[in-house]
Design a protein around this motif. Sequence first.
Motif, PDB file in Angstrom:
ATOM      1  N   LEU A  42       9.078  20.066  -3.036  1.00 26.65           N
ATOM      2  CA  LEU A  42       8.505  20.891  -1.963  1.00 26.65           C
ATOM      3  C   LEU A  42       9.180  20.622  -0.627  1.00 26.65           C
ATOM      4  O   LEU A  42       8.835  21.224   0.373  1.00 26.65           O
ATOM      5  CB  LEU A  42       6.990  20.605  -1.825  1.00 26.65           C
ATOM      6  CG  LEU A  42       6.140  20.892  -3.064  1.00 26.65           C
ATOM      7  CD1 LEU A  42       4.693  20.557  -2.785  1.00 26.65           C
ATOM      8  CD2 LEU A  42       6.281  22.356  -3.488  1.00 26.65           C
ATOM      9  N   ALA A  43      10.162  19.702  -0.614  1.00 29.91           N
ATOM     10  CA  ALA A  43      10.761  19.276   0.649  1.00 29.91           C
ATOM     11  C   ALA A  43      11.956  20.139   1.041  1.00 29.91           C
ATOM     12  O   ALA A  43      12.560  19.908   2.069  1.00 29.91           O
ATOM     13  CB  ALA A  43      11.196  17.817   0.557  1.00 29.91           C
ATOM     14  N   ARG A  44      12.295  21.130   0.235  1.00 26.15           N
ATOM     15  CA  ARG A  44      13.489  21.938   0.508  1.00 26.15           C
ATOM     16  C   ARG A  44      13.214  22.921   1.627  1.00 26.15           C
ATOM     17  O   ARG A  44      12.112  23.434   1.754  1.00 26.15           O
ATOM     18  CB  ARG A  44      13.919  22.680  -0.752  1.00 26.15           C
ATOM     19  CG  ARG A  44      14.301  21.736  -1.886  1.00 26.15           C
ATOM     20  CD  ARG A  44      14.598  22.477  -3.154  1.00 26.15           C
ATOM     21  NE  ARG A  44      15.727  23.384  -2.979  1.00 26.15           N
ATOM     22  CZ  ARG A  44      16.166  24.222  -3.932  1.00 26.15           C
ATOM     23  NH1 ARG A  44      15.567  24.242  -5.101  1.00 26.15           N
ATOM     24  NH2 ARG A  44      17.171  25.023  -3.710  1.00 26.15           N
ATOM     25  N   TYR A  60      10.874   8.157  -4.848  1.00 30.32           N
ATOM     26  CA  TYR A  60      10.308   8.714  -3.628  1.00 30.32           C
ATOM     27  C   TYR A  60       8.940   8.074  -3.394  1.00 30.32           C
ATOM     28  O   TYR A  60       8.017   8.253  -4.189  1.00 30.32           O
ATOM     29  CB  TYR A  60      10.180  10.228  -3.743  1.00 30.32           C
ATOM     30  CG  TYR A  60      11.517  10.933  -3.874  1.00 30.32           C
ATOM     31  CD1 TYR A  60      12.129  11.504  -2.765  1.00 30.32           C
ATOM     32  CD2 TYR A  60      12.162  11.006  -5.110  1.00 30.32           C
ATOM     33  CE1 TYR A  60      13.361  12.143  -2.882  1.00 30.32           C
ATOM     34  CE2 TYR A  60      13.383  11.640  -5.229  1.00 30.32           C
ATOM     35  CZ  TYR A  60      13.983  12.200  -4.116  1.00 30.32           C
ATOM     36  OH  TYR A  60      15.199  12.822  -4.233  1.00 30.32           O
ATOM     37  N   LEU A  61       8.819   7.311  -2.304  1.00 33.56           N
ATOM     38  CA  LEU A  61       7.600   6.562  -2.002  1.00 33.56           C
ATOM     39  C   LEU A  61       7.036   6.960  -0.638  1.00 33.56           C
ATOM     40  O   LEU A  61       7.796   7.194   0.318  1.00 33.56           O
ATOM     41  CB  LEU A  61       7.874   5.055  -1.990  1.00 33.56           C
ATOM     42  CG  LEU A  61       8.214   4.347  -3.300  1.00 33.56           C
ATOM     43  CD1 LEU A  61       8.493   2.874  -3.015  1.00 33.56           C
ATOM     44  CD2 LEU A  61       7.098   4.498  -4.317  1.00 33.56           C
ATOM     45  N   ASN A  62       5.729   6.983  -0.556  1.00 33.04           N
ATOM     46  CA  ASN A  62       5.046   7.107   0.731  1.00 33.04           C
ATOM     47  C   ASN A  62       4.348   5.777   0.983  1.00 33.04           C
ATOM     48  O   ASN A  62       3.337   5.459   0.349  1.00 33.04           O
ATOM     49  CB  ASN A  62       4.037   8.250   0.702  1.00 33.04           C
ATOM     50  CG  ASN A  62       3.368   8.452   2.058  1.00 33.04           C
ATOM     51  OD1 ASN A  62       3.744   7.834   3.053  1.00 33.04           O
ATOM     52  ND2 ASN A  62       2.368   9.328   2.080  1.00 33.04           N
ATOM     53  N   ASP A 103       0.862  -1.183   0.000  1.00 34.94           N
ATOM     54  CA  ASP A 103       0.000   0.000   0.000  1.00 34.94           C
ATOM     55  C   ASP A 103       0.898   1.233   0.000  1.00 34.94           C
ATOM     56  O   ASP A 103       1.500   1.578   1.021  1.00 34.94           O
ATOM     57  CB  ASP A 103      -0.899  -0.021   1.244  1.00 34.94           C
ATOM     58  CG  ASP A 103      -1.885   1.143   1.252  1.00 34.94           C
ATOM     59  OD1 ASP A 103      -2.046   1.780   0.190  1.00 34.94           O
ATOM     60  OD2 ASP A 103      -2.454   1.407   2.324  1.00 34.94           O
ATOM     61  N   TYR A 104       0.987   1.912  -1.123  1.00 35.25           N
ATOM     62  CA  TYR A 104       1.924   3.030  -1.231  1.00 35.25           C
ATOM     63  C   TYR A 104       1.400   4.082  -2.199  1.00 35.25           C
ATOM     64  O   TYR A 104       0.467   3.852  -2.978  1.00 35.25           O
ATOM     65  CB  TYR A 104       3.285   2.535  -1.734  1.00 35.25           C
ATOM     66  CG  TYR A 104       3.290   2.164  -3.207  1.00 35.25           C
ATOM     67  CD1 TYR A 104       3.720   3.083  -4.170  1.00 35.25           C
ATOM     68  CD2 TYR A 104       2.850   0.911  -3.641  1.00 35.25           C
ATOM     69  CE1 TYR A 104       3.702   2.750  -5.521  1.00 35.25           C
ATOM     70  CE2 TYR A 104       2.832   0.582  -4.983  1.00 35.25           C
ATOM     71  CZ  TYR A 104       3.267   1.498  -5.924  1.00 35.25           C
ATOM     72  OH  TYR A 104       3.240   1.199  -7.253  1.00 35.25           O
ATOM     73  N   THR A 105       2.030   5.254  -2.146  1.00 35.38           N
ATOM     74  CA  THR A 105       1.807   6.322  -3.117  1.00 35.38           C
ATOM     75  C   THR A 105       3.156   6.715  -3.701  1.00 35.38           C
ATOM     76  O   THR A 105       4.101   6.976  -2.944  1.00 35.38           O
ATOM     77  CB  THR A 105       1.154   7.559  -2.462  1.00 35.38           C
ATOM     78  OG1 THR A 105      -0.098   7.187  -1.887  1.00 35.38           O
ATOM     79  CG2 THR A 105       0.938   8.662  -3.494  1.00 35.38           C
ATOM     80  N   LEU A 106       3.238   6.715  -5.015  1.00 35.97           N
ATOM     81  CA  LEU A 106       4.475   7.159  -5.676  1.00 35.97           C
ATOM     82  C   LEU A 106       4.502   8.684  -5.655  1.00 35.97           C
ATOM     83  O   LEU A 106       3.695   9.346  -6.311  1.00 35.97           O
ATOM     84  CB  LEU A 106       4.536   6.636  -7.111  1.00 35.97           C
ATOM     85  CG  LEU A 106       5.754   7.077  -7.932  1.00 35.97           C
ATOM     86  CD1 LEU A 106       7.045   6.583  -7.301  1.00 35.97           C
ATOM     87  CD2 LEU A 106       5.631   6.565  -9.365  1.00 35.97           C
ATOM     88  N   ILE A 107       5.431   9.243  -4.902  1.00 40.41           N
ATOM     89  CA  ILE A 107       5.524  10.690  -4.739  1.00 40.41           C
ATOM     90  C   ILE A 107       6.250  11.342  -5.915  1.00 40.41           C
ATOM     91  O   ILE A 107       5.796  12.330  -6.484  1.00 40.41           O
ATOM     92  CB  ILE A 107       6.252  11.049  -3.421  1.00 40.41           C
ATOM     93  CG1 ILE A 107       5.498  10.461  -2.220  1.00 40.41           C
ATOM     94  CG2 ILE A 107       6.379  12.565  -3.276  1.00 40.41           C
ATOM     95  CD1 ILE A 107       4.112  11.020  -2.038  1.00 40.41           C
ATOM     96  N   THR A 154       6.412  13.858   1.467  1.00 41.04           N
ATOM     97  CA  THR A 154       6.427  15.196   0.873  1.00 41.04           C
ATOM     98  C   THR A 154       7.043  15.153  -0.519  1.00 41.04           C
ATOM     99  O   THR A 154       8.117  14.561  -0.701  1.00 41.04           O
ATOM    100  CB  THR A 154       7.258  16.158   1.741  1.00 41.04           C
ATOM    101  OG1 THR A 154       6.776  16.122   3.069  1.00 41.04           O
ATOM    102  CG2 THR A 154       7.161  17.578   1.207  1.00 41.04           C
ATOM    103  N   PRO A 155       6.400  15.704  -1.543  1.00 42.46           N
ATOM    104  CA  PRO A 155       7.006  15.768  -2.867  1.00 42.46           C
ATOM    105  C   PRO A 155       8.410  16.374  -2.812  1.00 42.46           C
ATOM    106  O   PRO A 155       8.653  17.335  -2.074  1.00 42.46           O
ATOM    107  CB  PRO A 155       6.052  16.677  -3.654  1.00 42.46           C
ATOM    108  CG  PRO A 155       4.731  16.496  -2.967  1.00 42.46           C
ATOM    109  CD  PRO A 155       5.064  16.309  -1.517  1.00 42.46           C
TER     110      PRO A 155
END
Length: 314
Positions: free
Chosen positions: A312-314, A269-271, A249-253, A308-309
């Motif tokens: 946008l993580a900077r 980058y995975l959530n 169960d994941y979201t590809l960021i 976090t994308p």
Amino acid sequence: MVSSSTSLTILEKRSLKIARFGNVIMAIAGILTAWMANADALLVDGLYSGINFLSSLVAARVGESVMRPWDKTRPFGYYADEAIYITFRSVILLGILAFAVFSAITKIIAYASGHEFSEIVLGLIVIYSVGMTVICGGLYYVHRYYWLKTGKRSDILKTEQQSALIDGVISAAVGLAFGLAPLLKNTPLHFILPVIDSVIVLVLVALIINQPIRSFLNALAEIAGESSSPRVIASIHEALSEAIPEAMDYTLIDVASSKLGRFHVVMIYLNVHHPIQGELVDELRLSIKSACEKRIGLVEVEVILTATPRLLAR
């Protein structure tokens, strides 16, 4: 197709060893024939072969270097060495071409000012041209043979293959141009005969300068970390569909990829929406790496768990 990085390096060494022998012969022949035939165009050809010889020595070391594992000195690997090599090689070739253009223009200006030059020995040039074209053709097919055996993964052999082709075209064009030069005697262009070698130099540079410029810009883009092509990114997404278990169960960021020499550096980058152990992350990374290599060649993959994308993580 090679089965490992070691095999790729071995294939490169074999091809480059043959290239060194051929290029040193062509370099010596070009410089000596230029001197004996009073033809500056042959000097350009000889210097081009000389650079190919010297670069093949460096290329063999670079081929080994890029395969070295990460260490404390280079924590992100040695992949950039290949792009750096191609960058400097292109700059040197551009420098030689610039020198050739400067020399040709200087000679033409001197001729226009009334300076006289020694007569060109056409017989030597024709013999030289035939011999060098044959050698360059042989080197082209050697490099292409080993490049195909690497699965088209070696940027070094691809560059050397292109250089051999260009060198062969130069040699053939020089011979053809000088061979046809006497036909100008009874034409309105007869006045350029004393500086026909300089004219040929300018034409040749105009024809071949695009290749080192393109190689320089491509390698510079790699060093700068420019994103991989849309085709490569699409292939990575296909690999992810194959490699990531359906039960996860994941979201590809985000997916980030750039090419550096023969390697693609891929950041995934995975959530993940459930707890996951470090061992499973390692297995996932290796599975993604294997799926990517089937599609785009050698890769290094890192899987980063985040919510976090990336931009946008900077």
